[in-house]
Design an enzyme around this catalytic site. Structure first.
Site, PDB file in Angstrom:
ATOM      1  N   LYS A   1       9.631 -22.847  14.984  1.00  0.00           N
ATOM      2  CA  LYS A   1       9.679 -22.593  13.536  1.00  0.00           C
ATOM      3  C   LYS A   1      10.251 -21.230  13.181  1.00  0.00           C
ATOM      4  CE  LYS A   1       4.850 -21.020  13.256  1.00  0.00           C
ATOM      5  NZ  LYS A   1       3.537 -21.256  12.585  1.00  0.00           N
TER       6      LYS A   1
ATOM      7  N   HIS B   1      -6.009   7.773 -11.518  1.00  0.00           N
ATOM      8  CA  HIS B   1      -6.117   6.341 -11.243  1.00  0.00           C
ATOM      9  C   HIS B   1      -7.174   6.030 -10.187  1.00  0.00           C
ATOM     10  CE1 HIS B   1      -2.661   5.291 -13.749  1.00  0.00           C
ATOM     11  NE2 HIS B   1      -2.035   6.332 -13.238  1.00  0.00           N
TER      12      HIS B   1
ATOM     13  N   ARG C   1      -1.072   1.721  -8.471  1.00  0.00           N
ATOM     14  CA  ARG C   1      -0.509   0.431  -8.903  1.00  0.00           C
ATOM     15  C   ARG C   1      -1.517  -0.715  -8.932  1.00  0.00           C
ATOM     16  NH1 ARG C   1       5.472   0.404  -5.981  1.00  0.00           N
ATOM     17  NH2 ARG C   1       5.835   2.657  -6.087  1.00  0.00           N
TER      18      ARG C   1
ATOM     19  N   PRO D   1       1.541   1.944   2.481  1.00  0.00           N
ATOM     20  CA  PRO D   1       1.024   2.550   3.705  1.00  0.00           C
ATOM     21  C   PRO D   1       1.040   1.552   4.862  1.00  0.00           C
ATOM     22  CG  PRO D   1      -0.390   3.062   1.828  1.00  0.00           C
ATOM     23  CD  PRO D   1       0.596   2.031   1.364  1.00  0.00           C
ATOM     24  N   GLU D   2       1.604   1.991   5.984  1.00  0.00           N
ATOM     25  CA  GLU D   2       1.652   1.151   7.167  1.00  0.00           C
ATOM     26  C   GLU D   2       0.668   1.688   8.194  1.00  0.00           C
ATOM     27  OE1 GLU D   2       5.775   0.417   8.279  1.00  0.00           O
ATOM     28  OE2 GLU D   2       6.413   0.660   6.202  1.00  0.00           O
TER      29      GLU D   2
END
Length: 290
Positions: A171, A111, A130, A2-3
Site C-alpha cells: 500500500k 494565549h 493557535r 514542535p517535533e
C-alpha cells in the site's frame, strides 16, 4: 509544529519542577470554557472540563516522559493511576512560572489555556497560540488507541527494522518517500523540518515514490533521520516561528539547517526549491537530491 527534539526540550524543561508534586487545582481559560459550551473539543479532548478536573486535582505527578511528539504525565491518587497525554499541536508550549505574568513571551502569556496549580507553589501552564494542541486525561492508553499505533522511538534498537519492514508493504509503494517519514506509524517524532533535512543528507528527492528507492537508500535515510533528530536535541530544537523552551528561550537548530526555509544550498550553492508533497511544503536542492 514542535517535533521530537522540541518536545524533548519542553519535557526536560518542566520535569525538574513538577516531578513528585501534587496538582492542587486546574484552571481553564475562557476560550477553553466557551469552546466546550459550544460543543467543541478546544484543547481538552475526549473529556468534559469537570471530568478533567476530577481526574487531575489531588493527583501526584509520578513521571514525565516524551513519546514521539507527545508528553506523557503519569499521575496517581491513592491507588488510582491515570495519564495526562499532551500534544503541542502547531504552536503549543508548557511553562513553569510563579504566576501567569512571568511568562516571558507575550503571545504565550496572552494565549494561556490550562493552568495546573502545584503544591510547591509553581504553576504548570499550557499555552497555545493557535489552539491546535490537546490535553487528554486517560485511564490507560487503551482509551486512545491512536497512541498505541506509534512506531518505536527512532533511537530504539528495533526502530530501523520496523521502518524497513513496514515500508515494504504494497500500500505504500506509490506514495512519496517523504510521506513515509511523516507517518507516525512508520517513524516516531519526525515532522516536516527534520524530514526535509534527512532527505537532503540522504540525497533523495522528497517526491520520489517508495518503489523507486533501494533498500540501501532506505537504510541511509533512516540513519539521517536519527542524525538530524539527535542534532535537533543537541541544539535545543528549531525556533523558526512559535516554538519556545519552557523558560521562554529559543533553540538554535535553525542555524544548522541545510534546506528548510533556506535560499541556497550550503553544499553546491544551487537555489533551494519548494514543492508540496503529501500536503506539506517541502524544501530541497534539485542538484544534490535525485
Amino acid at each position: 509544529m514542535p517535533e521530537l527534539p522540541e518536545v524533548e526540550h519542553v519535557k526536560r524543561g518542566i520535569e525538574p519542577y513538577i516531578l513528585n508534586t501534587t496538582i492542587k487545582s486546574v484552571t481553564f481559560s475562557s476560550k477553553v470554557i466557551e469552546g466546550k459550551q459550544q460543543g467543541k473539543e478546544t484543547i481538552i479532548k475526549g473529556i468534559n472540563l469537570d471530568g478533567f478536573r476530577l481526574n487531575s486535582e489531588g493527583y501526584a505527578i509520578q513521571s514525565v516522559e516524551r513519546r514521539s511528539k507527545y508528553i506523557v504525565f503519569t499521575i496517581q491518587k491513592n491507588q488510582t493511576q491515570r495519564i495526562i497525554l499532551s500534544h503541542l499541536g502547531m504552536a503549543g508550549g508548557f511553562f513553569i512560572v510563579d504566576k501567569l505574568s512571568d511568562i516571558s513571551t507575550p503571545n504565550y502569556r496572552k494565549h494561556w489555556h490550562v493552568v495546573f496549580h502545584l503544591d510547591n507553589g509553581k504553576q504548570l501552564v499550557y499555552s497555545d497560540i493557535r489552539r491546535f494542541g490537546e490535553l487528554r486525561n486517560l485511564a490507560s492508553f487503551q482509551d486512545y488507541p491512536a497512541f498505541l499505533d506509534i512506531a518505536p522511538e527512532p533511537f530504539n534498537d528495533d526502530a530501523l527494522n520496523h521502518f524497513l519492514n513496514r515500508i515494504k508493504l504494497k500500500k505504500y509503494q506509490n506514495k512519496p518517500i517523504k510521506q513515509m517519514l511523516l507517518d507516525h506509524k512508520m517513524v516516531a517524532g519526525c515532522g516536516n523540518i527534520y524530514a526535509c533535512e534527512a532527505l537532503f543528507r540522504a540525497g533523495v528527492l522528497p517526491d520520489r515514490k517508495v518503489k523507486q528507492t533501494s533498500d540501501q537508500e532506505r537504510q541511509m535515510l533512516f540513519y539521517y533521520v536519527q542524525e538530524v533528530l539527535k542534532e535537533g536535541i543537541n541544539n535545543g530544537g528549531t525556533s523558526i516561528s512559535d516554538y519556545r523552551h519552557a523558560d521562554g528561550k529559543t533553540g538554535e537548530m535553525q542555524l544548522h539547517l541545510n534546506v528548510y526555509k533556506q535560499k541556497t544550498c550550503n553544499v553546491c550553492g544551487h537555489d533551494i526549491e519548494q514543492k508540496v508533497v503529501a500536503t506539506r511544503n517541502s524544501h530541497f536542492c534539485p542538484h544534490c537530491q535525485k
